[in-house]
Design an enzyme around this catalytic site. Structure first.
Site, PDB file in Angstrom:
ATOM      1  CG  ASP A  41     137.920  15.470 -23.685  1.00 14.50           C
ATOM      2  OD1 ASP A  41     137.324  15.158 -22.494  1.00 14.50           O
ATOM      3  OD2 ASP A  41     138.471  14.706 -24.075  1.00 14.50           O
ATOM      4  CG  ASP A  42     140.701  19.614 -25.841  1.00 10.34           C
ATOM      5  OD1 ASP A  42     141.095  18.540 -25.367  1.00 10.34           O
ATOM      6  OD2 ASP A  42     140.324  19.505 -27.097  1.00 10.34           O
TER       7      ASP A  42
ATOM      8  CG  HIS B  19     136.003  19.033 -27.507  1.00 10.37           C
ATOM      9  ND1 HIS B  19     135.215  18.004 -28.073  1.00 10.37           N
ATOM     10  CD2 HIS B  19     137.209  18.362 -27.501  1.00 10.37           C
ATOM     11  CE1 HIS B  19     136.043  17.018 -28.346  1.00 10.37           C
ATOM     12  NE2 HIS B  19     137.301  17.167 -27.858  1.00 10.37           N
TER      13      HIS B  19
ATOM     14  CG  HIS C 194     142.602  15.678 -22.449  1.00  5.36           C
ATOM     15  ND1 HIS C 194     142.744  14.410 -22.987  1.00  5.36           N
ATOM     16  CD2 HIS C 194     142.525  16.739 -23.514  1.00  5.36           C
ATOM     17  CE1 HIS C 194     142.008  14.432 -24.112  1.00  5.36           C
ATOM     18  NE2 HIS C 194     142.101  15.681 -24.608  1.00  5.36           N
TER      19      HIS C 194
ATOM     20  CG  HIS D 226     145.408  18.463 -26.760  1.00  7.98           C
ATOM     21  ND1 HIS D 226     145.110  18.234 -28.006  1.00  7.98           N
ATOM     22  CD2 HIS D 226     144.705  17.657 -25.952  1.00  7.98           C
ATOM     23  CE1 HIS D 226     143.992  17.628 -28.073  1.00  7.98           C
ATOM     24  NE2 HIS D 226     143.564  17.108 -26.827  1.00  7.98           N
TER      25      HIS D 226
HETATM   26 ZN   LIG Z   1     141.736  16.539 -26.422  1.00  5.54          ZN
END
Ligand SMILES: [Zn+2]
Length: 324
Positions: A131-132, A283, A178, A182
């Site tokens: 993620d991210d 991540h 995602h 964010h």
């Molecule tokens: Zn995230």
């Protein structure tokens, strides 16, 4: 004058004079009455003419009223029709939404059965997810995945390395959506805010890889405490054709700054041992260099447990936190 000395004559003359005076008086009175009547007659005539115009005006207004009433009835009937059409569509939509919900649940059930069947045959499935990103670690992660011929899924946000999605995609991994920003305090304020943010990252990815991704992960997962309309949001993303994924193994690489690579590795391997299929949360940010360090040993450790590495697809099991 002898004539005037006779009382009879005088009386006669007086009577004559009285009669003449009476006559003159009567004529005067009659003349005055006549003029009054004339005046009233003139007024009657003038009133009659006004009554006539008032009648004409009434007829005209009645005609207008008739046409307005007709128009009004027409509009009312159109309104009624539109209302009925809306009710029908609303009813249809609610049936369709229910079907989507049931089909999504059935699909999850089927995917879950499929991973259980694979496990029964000795093949455990692992979905590695990052993620991210993209970040300055993305290319290193891709290199490791290539080395082990492992496929993974990247839930991307709008970073200054967003162009890396092209390489992620071309090397056979899944590009999942995602969030653009964010920012929990923005995207979870309303449905519109959430979907505007999702559309922003979706468009960005589509422009880079040429296809629209329907694989998503909510920032914080579907069990996050920042969004107070998640039960409805998961329905709405499904209605819009998206498939959302949570995880059942947390690498804990976001549990603090500079989490040690052994902690990350052990979190994954110890959690994986007790499961048939796993979706691992990791991540891909500039600060997560220990995730990169831990990755080869994670892959080797999972391989030793019988896991094979696949990228998520729309048909994969969702590992949903709240529903399953
Ligand atoms: Zn995230």
């Amino acid at each position: 004058m002898k004539f005037f000395k006779s009382p009879v004559n005088l009386t006669f003359i007086a009577v004559i004079l009285l009669l003449v005076a009476g006559l003159i008086f009567s004529v005067a009175v009659i003349t005055e009455k006549n003029s009054d009547i004339k005046e009233l007659q003139t007024e009657v005539t003038s009133n009659n003419s006004e009554i006539q115009s008032a009648n004409e005006r009434i007829t005209e207004i009645e005609a207008q009223l008739g046409s307005i009433t007709e128009e009004n009835n027409k509009v009312k009937s159109e309104l009624e029709k539109a209302q009925q059409e809306k009710d029908k569509l609303t009813q249809e939509n609610s049936t369709l939404k229910k079907s989507i919900e049931q089909m999504s649940a059935a699909k999850q059930q089927k995917a879950q059965t499929a991973v259980a069947q694979s496990a029964a045959k000795g093949e455990r499935i692992c979905y590695l997810t990052f993620d991210d990103g993209p970040s300055e670690n993305t290319l290193k992660i891709l290199e490791i995945l290539k080395k082990y011929n492992a496929k993974a899924t990247f839930f991307v946000i709008d970073t200054n390395k967003i162009d890396y999605v092209k390489q992620i995609y071309s090397e056979g991994h899944t590009v999942g959506l995602h969030s653009a920003s964010h920012r929990y305090d923005e995207i979870y304020t309303s449905f519109d805010a959430y979907f505007a943010d999702l559309a922003a990252i979706s468009d960005k990815v589509k422009n880079l890889i040429g296809v629209k991704s329907k694989i998503i992960r909510f920032p914080g997962g579907s069990s996050n405490s920042k969004c107070n309309f998640m039960p409805e949001l998961v329905k709405q993303v499904a209605e819009k054709g998206y498939f959302y994924f949570d995880w059942n193994v947390d690498s804990c690489d976001a549990s603090g700054n500079n989490v040690s690579y052994t902690k990350i590795k052990n979190s994954v391997l110890s959690s994986a041992v007790t499961k048939n299929s796993i979706c691992v949360l990791m991540h891909d940010t500039d600060a997560k260099s220990t995730t990169v360090t831990a990755l080869p040993e994670i892959i080797e450790g999972l391989q030793a447990q019988g896991y094979v590495f696949k990228a998520l697809t729309a048909d994969s099991y969702g590992y949903h936190h709240n529903i399953d």
